[in-house]
Design a protein around this motif. Structure first.
Motif, short mmCIF file in Angstrom:
data_model
loop_
_atom_site.label_atom_id
_atom_site.label_comp_id
_atom_site.label_asym_id
_atom_site.label_seq_id
_atom_site.Cartn_x
_atom_site.Cartn_y
_atom_site.Cartn_z
N PRO A 155 0.84 -1.21 0.00
CA PRO A 155 0.00 0.00 0.00
C PRO A 155 0.87 1.26 0.00
N ILE A 156 1.23 1.73 -1.18
CA ILE A 156 2.17 2.85 -1.29
C ILE A 156 1.63 4.08 -0.57
N ARG A 157 0.35 4.41 -0.78
CA ARG A 157 -0.21 5.59 -0.15
C ARG A 157 -0.15 5.48 1.38
N GLY A 158 -0.54 4.31 1.88
CA GLY A 158 -0.54 4.12 3.32
C GLY A 158 0.84 4.30 3.92
N ILE A 159 1.86 3.77 3.24
CA ILE A 159 3.24 3.91 3.72
C ILE A 159 3.65 5.38 3.76
N LEU A 160 3.31 6.12 2.71
CA LEU A 160 3.71 7.52 2.63
C LEU A 160 2.97 8.40 3.63
N LEU A 161 1.82 7.94 4.11
CA LEU A 161 1.05 8.73 5.07
C LEU A 161 1.53 8.57 6.51
N VAL A 162 2.31 7.54 6.78
CA VAL A 162 2.67 7.21 8.17
C VAL A 162 3.48 8.31 8.83
N LEU A 163 4.56 8.77 8.20
CA LEU A 163 5.44 9.73 8.85
C LEU A 163 4.79 11.11 9.02
N PRO A 164 4.07 11.64 8.03
CA PRO A 164 3.36 12.91 8.28
C PRO A 164 2.36 12.80 9.42
N ALA A 165 1.62 11.69 9.46
CA ALA A 165 0.65 11.51 10.54
C ALA A 165 1.35 11.39 11.89
N THR A 166 2.50 10.71 11.90
CA THR A 166 3.27 10.57 13.14
C THR A 166 3.71 11.92 13.66
N TRP A 167 4.22 12.77 12.75
CA TRP A 167 4.64 14.10 13.20
C TRP A 167 3.47 14.89 13.75
N LEU A 168 2.34 14.86 13.10
CA LEU A 168 1.19 15.64 13.56
C LEU A 168 0.72 15.16 14.95
N LEU A 169 0.85 13.87 15.22
CA LEU A 169 0.54 13.37 16.56
C LEU A 169 1.53 13.94 17.58
N ILE A 170 2.81 13.93 17.23
CA ILE A 170 3.84 14.50 18.11
C ILE A 170 3.57 15.98 18.35
N SER A 171 3.24 16.70 17.28
CA SER A 171 2.98 18.13 17.40
C SER A 171 1.76 18.40 18.26
N ALA A 172 0.70 17.59 18.08
CA ALA A 172 -0.51 17.76 18.88
C ALA A 172 -0.22 17.55 20.37
N LEU A 173 0.59 16.54 20.68
CA LEU A 173 0.96 16.30 22.08
C LEU A 173 1.80 17.44 22.63
N THR A 174 2.68 18.00 21.78
CA THR A 174 3.51 19.12 22.22
C THR A 174 2.66 20.33 22.56
N TRP A 175 1.72 20.66 21.67
CA TRP A 175 0.85 21.80 21.91
C TRP A 175 -0.08 21.57 23.10
N TRP A 176 -0.54 20.35 23.26
CA TRP A 176 -1.39 20.04 24.41
C TRP A 176 -0.60 20.26 25.70
N ALA A 177 0.66 19.83 25.70
CA ALA A 177 1.50 20.02 26.88
C ALA A 177 1.77 21.50 27.12
N LEU A 178 2.01 22.26 26.05
CA LEU A 178 2.29 23.69 26.19
C LEU A 178 1.08 24.43 26.75
N LEU A 179 -0.09 24.10 26.27
CA LEU A 179 -1.29 24.84 26.65
C LEU A 179 -1.87 24.41 27.99
N THR A 180 -1.43 23.25 28.48
CA THR A 180 -1.93 22.79 29.78
C THR A 180 -0.89 22.92 30.88
#
Length: 204
Positions: free
Chosen positions: A178-203
């Motif tokens: 699944p080429i598309r699925g493979i290519l989506l993994v790292l962008p989605a991973t970063w956005l999860l990391i970023s969301a956790l970072t912002w959640w930590a910053l704002l709380t």
């Protein structure tokens, strides 16, 4: 163990929201007036991806990979001053660039299809947000114009726009791969990391 369980995610941060925002201000200040060239390359990438020629699609994928390489080097080089994990994040972005370059070698490149399915429309929405609306949202929220987050400069809009473009792209399967699925993994991973970072910053 009880001591470790007493920690919150915010306790692991080494910076405040203001210091984090300052990274983007420094980044944009150092890049100006390169933003004009950046806008031209982004428009070229979209134009090439919309053409019918396979060579144009491959060049579009190369330009998208270049955006990930630039963020890996330039943004995370500054981010490393306030976050010890920045080199690992840079490796994540470099890995996505390699994956996109591989797409030009064994795949069709970045060929955008017409919106005709839910996936295409979702991709169009994400791409529009990452390329245009994300920086406007930060400006509307009160961040100085110099501190806005831009595609190919900041990691969040780059990841969001890439998710959108990949959802819109016509990517054939390679057997069961699944080429598309493979290519989506790292962008989605970063956005999860970023969301956790912002959640930590704002709380904090």
């Amino acid at each position: 163990m009880d001591t470790w369980l007493s920690y919150r995610l915010a306790d692991l941060l080494m910076f405040s929201p203001a210091i984090y925002a300052r990274v983007f201000e420094r980044l944009n200040d150092a890049l100006w007036p390169g933003h004009v060239l950046l806008a031209g390359l982004t428009a070229a990438m979209l134009g090439l991806a919309a053409l019918r020629a396979g060579s144009a699609h491959r060049l579009a994928a190369v330009l998208l990979a270049a955006a990930w390489i630039w963020v890996a080097w330039r943004f995370f080089g500054l981010y490393a001053e306030i976050n010890l994990a920045a080199p690992w994040f840079a490796a994540l972005f470099a890995g996505q660039a390699v994956a996109l370059l591989t797409l030009t070698a064994i795949g069709p490149g970045l060929a955008l299809g017409r919106p005709r399915r839910v996936r295409h429309w979702l991709g169009l929405g994400l791409a529009t947000w990452g390329l245009a609306l994300h920086p406007l949202a930060w400006w509307a929220a009160g961040r100085p114009l110099a501190g806005t987050e831009l595609f190919a400069v900041a990691p969040d809009p780059t990841a969001i726009a890439t998710l959108g473009l990949l959802l819109m792209a016509d990517l054939p399967r390679r057997g069961r791969l699944p080429i598309r699925g493979i290519l989506l993994v790292l962008p989605a991973t970063w956005l999860l990391i970023s969301a956790l970072t912002w959640w930590a910053l704002l709380t904090a």
